[in-house]
Design a protein around this motif. Structure first.
Motif, PDB file in Angstrom:
ATOM      1  N   GLN A 136      -4.446  15.912  -9.360  1.00 35.28           N
ATOM      2  CA  GLN A 136      -4.456  14.863  -9.135  1.00 35.28           C
ATOM      3  C   GLN A 136      -4.607  13.230  -9.833  1.00 35.28           C
ATOM      4  O   GLN A 136      -4.924  12.400  -8.836  1.00 35.28           O
ATOM      5  N   VAL A 137      -3.697  13.590 -10.596  1.00 34.19           N
ATOM      6  CA  VAL A 137      -2.748  12.407 -11.792  1.00 34.19           C
ATOM      7  C   VAL A 137      -1.966  11.881 -10.330  1.00 34.19           C
ATOM      8  O   VAL A 137      -1.235  10.892 -10.064  1.00 34.19           O
ATOM      9  N   LEU A 138      -0.943  12.985  -9.576  1.00 33.32           N
ATOM     10  CA  LEU A 138       0.150  12.385  -8.587  1.00 33.32           C
ATOM     11  C   LEU A 138      -0.917  11.928  -7.455  1.00 33.32           C
ATOM     12  O   LEU A 138      -0.213  11.133  -7.106  1.00 33.32           O
ATOM     13  N   ALA A 139      -1.816  12.332  -7.322  1.00 32.58           N
ATOM     14  CA  ALA A 139      -2.610  11.686  -5.754  1.00 32.58           C
ATOM     15  C   ALA A 139      -2.938  10.590  -6.305  1.00 32.58           C
ATOM     16  O   ALA A 139      -2.839   9.439  -5.317  1.00 32.58           O
ATOM     17  N   VAL A 140      -3.786  10.285  -6.879  1.00 35.10           N
ATOM     18  CA  VAL A 140      -4.109   8.722  -7.301  1.00 35.10           C
ATOM     19  C   VAL A 140      -2.992   8.147  -7.590  1.00 35.10           C
ATOM     20  O   VAL A 140      -2.927   7.025  -6.990  1.00 35.10           O
ATOM     21  N   ALA A 141      -1.902   8.534  -8.230  1.00 31.70           N
ATOM     22  CA  ALA A 141      -1.048   7.194  -7.810  1.00 31.70           C
ATOM     23  C   ALA A 141      -0.058   7.466  -6.732  1.00 31.70           C
ATOM     24  O   ALA A 141      -0.131   5.679  -5.954  1.00 31.70           O
ATOM     25  N   ALA A 142      -0.103   8.303  -5.654  1.00 33.33           N
ATOM     26  CA  ALA A 142      -0.002   8.241  -4.625  1.00 33.33           C
ATOM     27  C   ALA A 142      -0.522   6.956  -3.672  1.00 33.33           C
ATOM     28  O   ALA A 142      -0.394   6.480  -2.975  1.00 33.33           O
ATOM     29  N   GLN A 143      -1.764   7.376  -3.917  1.00 35.54           N
ATOM     30  CA  GLN A 143      -2.963   5.901  -3.547  1.00 35.54           C
ATOM     31  C   GLN A 143      -2.236   4.846  -3.957  1.00 35.54           C
ATOM     32  O   GLN A 143      -3.084   3.542  -2.701  1.00 35.54           O
ATOM     33  N   PHE A 144      -2.393   4.212  -4.789  1.00 39.05           N
ATOM     34  CA  PHE A 144      -1.361   3.080  -5.553  1.00 39.05           C
ATOM     35  C   PHE A 144      -0.837   2.729  -3.958  1.00 39.05           C
ATOM     36  O   PHE A 144      -0.331   1.556  -3.425  1.00 39.05           O
ATOM     37  N   PHE A 145       0.167   3.713  -3.921  1.00 41.64           N
ATOM     38  CA  PHE A 145       1.574   3.689  -2.761  1.00 41.64           C
ATOM     39  C   PHE A 145       0.928   2.311  -1.585  1.00 41.64           C
ATOM     40  O   PHE A 145       1.397   1.933  -1.028  1.00 41.64           O
ATOM     41  N   LEU A 146       0.127   3.874  -0.987  1.00 39.54           N
ATOM     42  CA  LEU A 146      -0.338   3.749  -0.619  1.00 39.54           C
ATOM     43  C   LEU A 146      -1.691   2.630   0.453  1.00 39.54           C
ATOM     44  O   LEU A 146      -1.530   2.153   1.555  1.00 39.54           O
ATOM     45  N   ALA A 147      -1.760   1.828  -0.848  1.00 37.86           N
ATOM     46  CA  ALA A 147      -2.598   0.894  -1.001  1.00 37.86           C
ATOM     47  C   ALA A 147      -1.748  -0.579  -0.412  1.00 37.86           C
ATOM     48  O   ALA A 147      -1.742  -1.175   0.328  1.00 37.86           O
ATOM     49  N   ALA A 148      -0.881  -0.433  -1.518  1.00 37.26           N
ATOM     50  CA  ALA A 148       0.333  -1.439  -0.552  1.00 37.26           C
ATOM     51  C   ALA A 148       1.229  -1.382   0.106  1.00 37.26           C
ATOM     52  O   ALA A 148       1.098  -2.036   0.631  1.00 37.26           O
ATOM     53  N   SER A 149       1.282  -0.144  -0.077  1.00 40.83           N
ATOM     54  CA  SER A 149       2.199  -0.445   1.567  1.00 40.83           C
ATOM     55  C   SER A 149       0.901  -0.890   2.378  1.00 40.83           C
ATOM     56  O   SER A 149       2.002  -1.154   3.754  1.00 40.83           O
ATOM     57  N   GLY A 150       0.155  -0.263   2.994  1.00 39.49           N
ATOM     58  CA  GLY A 150      -0.970  -0.508   3.638  1.00 39.49           C
ATOM     59  C   GLY A 150      -0.994  -2.250   3.575  1.00 39.49           C
ATOM     60  O   GLY A 150      -1.639  -3.211   4.751  1.00 39.49           O
ATOM     61  N   ALA A 151      -1.062  -2.672   2.338  1.00 38.12           N
ATOM     62  CA  ALA A 151      -1.372  -4.272   2.386  1.00 38.12           C
ATOM     63  C   ALA A 151      -0.612  -5.336   3.097  1.00 38.12           C
ATOM     64  O   ALA A 151      -0.688  -6.089   3.572  1.00 38.12           O
ATOM     65  N   PHE A 152       0.771  -4.783   2.825  1.00 42.34           N
ATOM     66  CA  PHE A 152       2.117  -4.926   3.156  1.00 42.34           C
ATOM     67  C   PHE A 152       2.517  -4.635   4.953  1.00 42.34           C
ATOM     68  O   PHE A 152       3.474  -5.560   5.471  1.00 42.34           O
ATOM     69  N   ASP A 153       1.478  -3.975   5.829  1.00 44.20           N
ATOM     70  CA  ASP A 153       1.393  -3.673   6.593  1.00 44.20           C
ATOM     71  C   ASP A 153       1.362  -4.944   7.878  1.00 44.20           C
ATOM     72  O   ASP A 153       0.653  -5.320   7.523  1.00 44.20           O
ATOM     73  N   THR A 154       2.253  -4.141   9.227  1.00 40.72           N
ATOM     74  CA  THR A 154       2.013  -5.551   9.847  1.00 40.72           C
ATOM     75  C   THR A 154       0.829  -5.197  11.246  1.00 40.72           C
ATOM     76  O   THR A 154       0.109  -6.284  11.533  1.00 40.72           O
ATOM     77  N   ALA A 155       0.417  -3.874  10.957  1.00 37.57           N
ATOM     78  CA  ALA A 155      -0.686  -3.617  11.640  1.00 37.57           C
ATOM     79  C   ALA A 155      -1.959  -3.633  11.230  1.00 37.57           C
ATOM     80  O   ALA A 155      -2.192  -4.588   9.970  1.00 37.57           O
TER      81      ALA A 155
END
Length: 135
Positions: A12-31
Motif C-alpha cells: 500500500q505504501v509503495l502504491a501511494v508513492a507511485a501515485q505521487f509519481f503518476l500525478a507529477a508525470s501527468g502534470a508535466f505531460d503535454t497530452a
C-alpha cells in the motif's frame, strides 16, 4: 497472517508513492488532462480497493484495534480523494484549483497513515515471529 498483513501494508505504501509519481508525470505531460492523468486515476481506484483489503486483512489477522482503525482511515481518506475531485470540478477557475489543492494534502495524509501502518505491522510481525521461535 500477520506477515501477510505487513506485506499488504508495505504494498500500500509503495502504491501511494507511485501515485505521487503518476500525478507529477501527468502534470508535466503535454497530452490533455483526461488522458495524461488516466494512470493516476486508475491507480487511485486500485489504492482504494487495496486499502479495503488491508483493513479486512488487519481484522482477520487480529491486529490491535488502533491498527485496524488506521487501515480503515486510509480507505476513508481514499474516498475523500474522489470527493475532493468532484467538488473541485463543480467550481470554476481559481476556486476549483484551491479546492483541488486539498487533493495533494489529503494524499500526503494517506501516505503518512499508510507509512505508520506498515511500520507498526512490520514490528508486530517481527515480534510475533520472535515469540514463536523462543524456547
Amino acid at each position: 497472517m500477520r506477515r501477510f498483513f505487513a506485506a499488504l501494508a508495505t504494498l500500500q505504501v509503495l502504491a501511494v508513492a507511485a501515485q505521487f509519481f503518476l500525478a507529477a508525470s501527468g502534470a508535466f505531460d503535454t497530452a490533455p488532462n483526461e488522458e495524461s492523468f488516466q494512470p493516476h486515476r486508475v491507480l487511485g481506484s486500485g489504492i482504494l480497493l487495496l486499502a479495503v483489503l488491508v483493513t479486512v486483512a488487519a481484522a482477520i489477522a487480529r491486529m490491535p484495534g488502533r491498527l485496524i482503525g488506521l487501515s480503515g482511515l486510509v480507505a476513508g481518506l481514499a474516498v475523500v480523494q474522489f470527493v475532493i475531485r468532484a467538488i473541485a470540478k463543480a467550481f470554476d477557475g481559481a476556486a476549483g484549483e484551491l479546492v483541488f489543492g486539498l487533493h495533494a494534502v489529503n494524499g500526503l495524509a494517506i501516505l503518512a497513515v499508510a507509512g505508520m501502518i506498515a511500520r507498526q505491522a512490520g514490528q508486530l510481525s517481527r515480534s510475533a515471529t520472535l515469540t514463536r521461535q523462543a524456547p
